[in-house]
Design a protein around this motif. Structure first.
Motif, PDB file in Angstrom:
ATOM      1  N   GLN A  61       0.836  -1.197   0.000  1.00 56.00           N
ATOM      2  CA  GLN A  61       0.000   0.000   0.000  1.00 56.00           C
ATOM      3  C   GLN A  61       0.872   1.248   0.000  1.00 56.00           C
ATOM      4  OE1 GLN A  61      -3.348  -0.154   2.633  1.00 56.00           O
ATOM      5  NE2 GLN A  61      -3.390   2.058   2.937  1.00 56.00           N
ATOM      6  N   ASP A  62       0.506   2.234  -0.821  1.00 57.59           N
ATOM      7  CA  ASP A  62       1.251   3.493  -0.851  1.00 57.59           C
ATOM      8  C   ASP A  62       0.311   4.656  -1.109  1.00 57.59           C
ATOM      9  OD1 ASP A  62       0.779   3.794  -3.671  1.00 57.59           O
ATOM     10  OD2 ASP A  62       2.482   2.501  -4.094  1.00 57.59           O
ATOM     11  N   ASP A  63       0.861   5.873  -1.047  1.00 56.01           N
ATOM     12  CA  ASP A  63       0.076   7.088  -1.178  1.00 56.01           C
ATOM     13  C   ASP A  63      -0.466   7.283  -2.589  1.00 56.01           C
ATOM     14  OD1 ASP A  63      -1.079   9.440  -0.419  1.00 56.01           O
ATOM     15  OD2 ASP A  63       0.735  10.643  -0.590  1.00 56.01           O
ATOM     16  N   GLU A  64       0.119   6.614  -3.568  1.00 52.70           N
ATOM     17  CA  GLU A  64      -0.293   6.768  -4.952  1.00 52.70           C
ATOM     18  C   GLU A  64      -1.271   5.682  -5.403  1.00 52.70           C
ATOM     19  OE1 GLU A  64       0.596   9.358  -6.910  1.00 52.70           O
ATOM     20  OE2 GLU A  64       1.606  10.201  -5.171  1.00 52.70           O
ATOM     21  N   GLY A  65      -1.659   4.794  -4.501  1.00 54.38           N
ATOM     22  CA  GLY A  65      -2.619   3.754  -4.850  1.00 54.38           C
ATOM     23  C   GLY A  65      -2.042   2.622  -5.658  1.00 54.38           C
ATOM     24  N   GLY A  66      -0.748   2.343  -5.479  1.00 54.64           N
ATOM     25  CA  GLY A  66      -0.106   1.277  -6.235  1.00 54.64           C
ATOM     26  C   GLY A  66      -0.678  -0.097  -5.971  1.00 54.64           C
ATOM     27  N   HIS A  67      -1.313  -0.269  -4.804  1.00 54.69           N
ATOM     28  CA  HIS A  67      -1.888  -1.562  -4.437  1.00 54.69           C
ATOM     29  C   HIS A  67      -3.215  -1.826  -5.160  1.00 54.69           C
ATOM     30  CE1 HIS A  67      -3.072   1.651  -1.759  1.00 54.69           C
ATOM     31  NE2 HIS A  67      -4.071   0.959  -1.268  1.00 54.69           N
ATOM     32  N   PHE A  68      -3.776  -0.800  -5.804  1.00 57.46           N
ATOM     33  CA  PHE A  68      -4.931  -1.009  -6.673  1.00 57.46           C
ATOM     34  C   PHE A  68      -4.404  -1.365  -8.060  1.00 57.46           C
ATOM     35  CE2 PHE A  68      -6.477   1.976  -3.407  1.00 57.46           C
ATOM     36  CZ  PHE A  68      -7.597   1.300  -2.960  1.00 57.46           C
ATOM     37  N   ASP A  69      -4.008  -2.611  -8.222  1.00 55.27           N
ATOM     38  CA  ASP A  69      -3.268  -3.044  -9.414  1.00 55.27           C
ATOM     39  C   ASP A  69      -4.108  -4.020 -10.231  1.00 55.27           C
ATOM     40  OD1 ASP A  69      -1.150  -3.225 -11.182  1.00 55.27           O
ATOM     41  OD2 ASP A  69      -0.112  -4.760 -10.032  1.00 55.27           O
ATOM     42  N   MET A  70      -5.224  -3.516 -10.766  1.00 55.78           N
ATOM     43  CA  MET A  70      -6.170  -4.364 -11.480  1.00 55.78           C
ATOM     44  C   MET A  70      -5.633  -4.767 -12.852  1.00 55.78           C
ATOM     45  SD  MET A  70      -7.563  -1.889  -9.516  1.00 55.78           S
ATOM     46  CE  MET A  70      -9.075  -1.007  -9.178  1.00 55.78           C
ATOM     47  N   LYS A  71      -6.045  -5.960 -13.288  1.00 55.85           N
ATOM     48  CA  LYS A  71      -5.536  -6.531 -14.546  1.00 55.85           C
ATOM     49  C   LYS A  71      -6.600  -6.680 -15.634  1.00 55.85           C
ATOM     50  CE  LYS A  71      -1.576  -7.461 -12.427  1.00 55.85           C
ATOM     51  NZ  LYS A  71      -0.388  -6.615 -12.628  1.00 55.85           N
ATOM     52  N   ASP A  72      -7.885  -6.690 -15.261  1.00 53.07           N
ATOM     53  CA  ASP A  72      -8.935  -6.888 -16.256  1.00 53.07           C
ATOM     54  C   ASP A  72     -10.252  -6.328 -15.749  1.00 53.07           C
ATOM     55  OD1 ASP A  72     -10.111  -8.770 -14.498  1.00 53.07           O
ATOM     56  OD2 ASP A  72      -9.079 -10.450 -15.430  1.00 53.07           O
ATOM     57  N   TYR A  73     -11.265  -6.397 -16.619  1.00 53.32           N
ATOM     58  CA  TYR A  73     -12.612  -5.960 -16.258  1.00 53.32           C
ATOM     59  C   TYR A  73     -13.592  -7.114 -16.430  1.00 53.32           C
ATOM     60  CZ  TYR A  73     -10.827  -1.164 -16.682  1.00 53.32           C
ATOM     61  OH  TYR A  73     -10.106  -0.014 -16.540  1.00 53.32           O
ATOM     62  N   HIS A  74     -14.480  -7.265 -15.449  1.00 50.92           N
ATOM     63  CA  HIS A  74     -15.631  -8.153 -15.540  1.00 50.92           C
ATOM     64  C   HIS A  74     -16.883  -7.276 -15.572  1.00 50.92           C
ATOM     65  CE1 HIS A  74     -14.087 -12.291 -14.147  1.00 50.92           C
ATOM     66  NE2 HIS A  74     -13.008 -11.530 -14.326  1.00 50.92           N
ATOM     67  N   ILE A  75     -17.850  -7.622 -16.397  1.00 41.99           N
ATOM     68  CA  ILE A  75     -19.089  -6.864 -16.477  1.00 41.99           C
ATOM     69  C   ILE A  75     -20.204  -7.672 -15.836  1.00 41.99           C
ATOM     70  CG2 ILE A  75     -20.801  -5.871 -18.047  1.00 41.99           C
ATOM     71  CD1 ILE A  75     -18.372  -5.404 -19.975  1.00 41.99           C
ATOM     72  N   LEU A  76     -21.011  -6.993 -15.021  1.00 39.07           N
ATOM     73  CA  LEU A  76     -22.126  -7.611 -14.322  1.00 39.07           C
ATOM     74  C   LEU A  76     -23.431  -7.148 -14.944  1.00 39.07           C
ATOM     75  CD1 LEU A  76     -20.934  -6.922 -10.645  1.00 39.07           C
ATOM     76  CD2 LEU A  76     -20.322  -8.862 -12.106  1.00 39.07           C
ATOM     77  N   SER A  77     -24.457  -7.988 -14.849  1.00 41.67           N
ATOM     78  CA  SER A  77     -25.777  -7.577 -15.334  1.00 41.67           C
ATOM     79  C   SER A  77     -26.864  -8.162 -14.452  1.00 41.67           C
ATOM     80  CB  SER A  77     -25.995  -8.018 -16.787  1.00 41.67           C
ATOM     81  OG  SER A  77     -26.178  -9.423 -16.873  1.00 41.67           O
ATOM     82  N   MET A  78     -28.034  -7.502 -14.498  1.00 38.77           N
ATOM     83  CA  MET A  78     -29.215  -8.030 -13.830  1.00 38.77           C
ATOM     84  C   MET A  78     -30.456  -7.466 -14.511  1.00 38.77           C
ATOM     85  SD  MET A  78     -28.799  -6.165 -10.137  1.00 38.77           S
ATOM     86  CE  MET A  78     -28.392  -4.436  -9.951  1.00 38.77           C
ATOM     87  N   ASP A  79     -31.524  -8.248 -14.487  1.00 36.66           N
ATOM     88  CA  ASP A  79     -32.761  -7.848 -15.143  1.00 36.66           C
ATOM     89  C   ASP A  79     -33.509  -6.788 -14.351  1.00 36.66           C
ATOM     90  OD1 ASP A  79     -32.437  -9.550 -17.347  1.00 36.66           O
ATOM     91  OD2 ASP A  79     -33.271 -11.240 -16.230  1.00 36.66           O
ATOM     92  N   LYS A  80     -33.328  -6.794 -13.043  1.00 34.87           N
ATOM     93  CA  LYS A  80     -34.014  -5.827 -12.193  1.00 34.87           C
ATOM     94  C   LYS A  80     -33.213  -5.631 -10.916  1.00 34.87           C
ATOM     95  CE  LYS A  80     -36.886  -9.394 -10.009  1.00 34.87           C
ATOM     96  NZ  LYS A  80     -38.267  -9.818  -9.687  1.00 34.87           N
ATOM     97  N   ILE A  81     -33.466  -4.533 -10.239  1.00 34.59           N
ATOM     98  CA  ILE A  81     -32.816  -4.283  -8.954  1.00 34.59           C
ATOM     99  C   ILE A  81     -33.265  -5.365  -7.965  1.00 34.59           C
ATOM    100  CG2 ILE A  81     -32.592  -2.687  -7.020  1.00 34.59           C
ATOM    101  CD1 ILE A  81     -31.207  -1.687  -9.502  1.00 34.59           C
ATOM    102  N   GLY A  82     -32.309  -5.983  -7.312  1.00 35.17           N
ATOM    103  CA  GLY A  82     -32.609  -7.062  -6.380  1.00 35.17           C
ATOM    104  C   GLY A  82     -32.663  -8.426  -7.032  1.00 35.17           C
ATOM    105  N   GLY A  83     -32.539  -8.464  -8.360  1.00 36.53           N
ATOM    106  CA  GLY A  83     -32.592  -9.731  -9.076  1.00 36.53           C
ATOM    107  C   GLY A  83     -31.244 -10.423  -9.125  1.00 36.53           C
ATOM    108  N   LYS A  84     -31.206 -11.557  -9.798  1.00 33.56           N
ATOM    109  CA  LYS A  84     -29.981 -12.331  -9.932  1.00 33.56           C
ATOM    110  C   LYS A  84     -28.934 -11.527 -10.702  1.00 33.56           C
ATOM    111  CE  LYS A  84     -28.100 -16.549 -11.985  1.00 33.56           C
ATOM    112  NZ  LYS A  84     -28.381 -17.752 -12.816  1.00 33.56           N
ATOM    113  N   VAL A  85     -27.697 -11.567 -10.219  1.00 36.06           N
ATOM    114  CA  VAL A  85     -26.600 -10.854 -10.859  1.00 36.06           C
ATOM    115  C   VAL A  85     -25.721 -11.854 -11.605  1.00 36.06           C
ATOM    116  CG1 VAL A  85     -24.605  -9.347 -10.508  1.00 36.06           C
ATOM    117  CG2 VAL A  85     -26.625  -9.097  -9.048  1.00 36.06           C
TER     118      VAL A  85
END
Length: 343
Positions: A61-85
């Motif tokens: 962890q550092d002041d510049e956020g180096g520990h936020f070292d993400m490598k990819d993106y996943h996309i989530l979806s749902m048909d309605k609020i509170g529904g299956k994700v």
């Protein structure tokens, strides 16, 4: 900056202890992966969420956020609020971005003329944050990245707003690790520093997108955030000034610019009469959540408004977050009812 960081870290720890003693009002949308910075949209009647994908990368962890070292993106979806994700898997991997170096941070998405656009910040091979764009015929990808970053783009947290006239605008910027302070002169200065407390706060940026959605149609401009007296917020007013996480929604003809205050952990909002602002500070959307960061989106679903946000309920660790959603309400005068994420 080190003193500011330690003070903020102490505050964040105190907030986390407080939050853990309270009951969350919402549950994590998914628990099999860590997700953060949720940009939510309704495309063809379905809800899609474009979050960061937090991982344990072993970076200290550092002041510049180096520990936020993400490598990819996943996309989530749902048909309605509170529904299956549904987690639709990897939509874009850093390995498939030709110009990328490290750290995929908070993304956003847009749709136009049959194509979906994924906008993302990532450090280039010189360790400078730039904005990239990738395209797909599906809202869940896979997305193919353009070979170069968007010309004239910099810093982090792209947020794309479609106005009622069909024009698209990108809002972006983040101070500290987001490098916005390094662009004060208009060109990159690796030694660029934050403003002094009595100076105007650094402003988020806006640029209208070109018709093909792949570039800026203009040079990025400052988004001015004013106090009730019409004066620009100062850097020392860190419970009101901008830090990161721009978002815009439109309600009854008014433009609502919301954002994170970073080291004071609030989501605030300001209102204006056009997408460029200026925006006048109005109040708090979301009080501090468990964890150091606060990042959100606001979207209308079937006549109701919702706030998507994150905390660290699942892990208790700053860099391993989980996205959530709760209803957001506007009062009759257009003001937003402040949300507290814990009972």
């Amino acid at each position: 900056m080190k003193k500011q960081f330690l003070t903020a870290l102490f505050l964040a720890t105190s907030l986390a202890v407080f939050a853990q003693s309270k009951k969350p009002i919402s549950k994590p949308l998914v628990s099999h992966i860590y997700t953060a910075d949720p940009s939510a949209h309704v495309f063809n009647g379905k809800i899609y969420i474009y979050p960061s994908h937090d991982i344990e990368s072993g970076v200290p962890q550092d002041d510049e956020g180096g520990h936020f070292d993400m490598k990819d993106y996943h996309i989530l979806s749902m048909d309605k609020i509170g529904g299956k994700v549904t987690d639709h898997g990897v939509a874009l991997d850093i390995k498939n971005i030709p110009w990328a170096g490290r750290q995929l941070w908070a993304p956003d998405a847009a749709f136009k003329n049959g194509t979906y656009y994924l906008y993302f910040p990532v450090k280039d091979k010189k360790d400078v944050f730039r904005m990239g764009v990738a395209t797909s015929k599906s809202p869940v990808g896979p997305f193919k990245a353009e070979k170069e970053p968007i010309k004239g783009s910099f810093s982090i947290d792209p947020s794309v707003f479609k106005d009622t006239d069909g024009n698209f605008y990108m809002y972006f910027g983040g101070i500290w690790g987001g490098q916005l302070q390094r662009w004060k002169t208009g060109s990159y200065d690796p030694k660029g520093k934050l403003q002094n407390d009595n100076q105007p706060a650094l402003a988020p940026k806006i640029a209208k997108l070109s018709k093909d959605m792949l570039s800026f149609a203009e040079e990025a401009k400052d988004v001015k955030i004013l106090d009730k007296n019409g004066k620009v917020l100062l850097a020392g007013d860190n419970s009101k000034r901008f830090f990161e996480a721009s978002w815009v929604h439109k309600y009854k003809g008014k433009y609502y610019f919301s954002y994170s205050t970073g080291d004071t952990h609030l989501i605030n909002y300001a209102t204006g009469n056009n997408p460029y602002g200026p925006f006048t500070y109005q109040g708090v959307v979301l009080n501090p959540v468990e964890g150091w960061t606060n990042h959100h989106s606001i979207v209308e679903v079937e006549g109701k408004w919702y706030l998507f946000y994150h905390d660290v309920q699942l892990s208790g660790k700053t860099h391993l977050r989980n996205v959530k959603v709760t209803e957001l309400k506007h009062n009759s005068d257009g003001s937003i009812q402040t949300i507290t994420a814990y009972k």
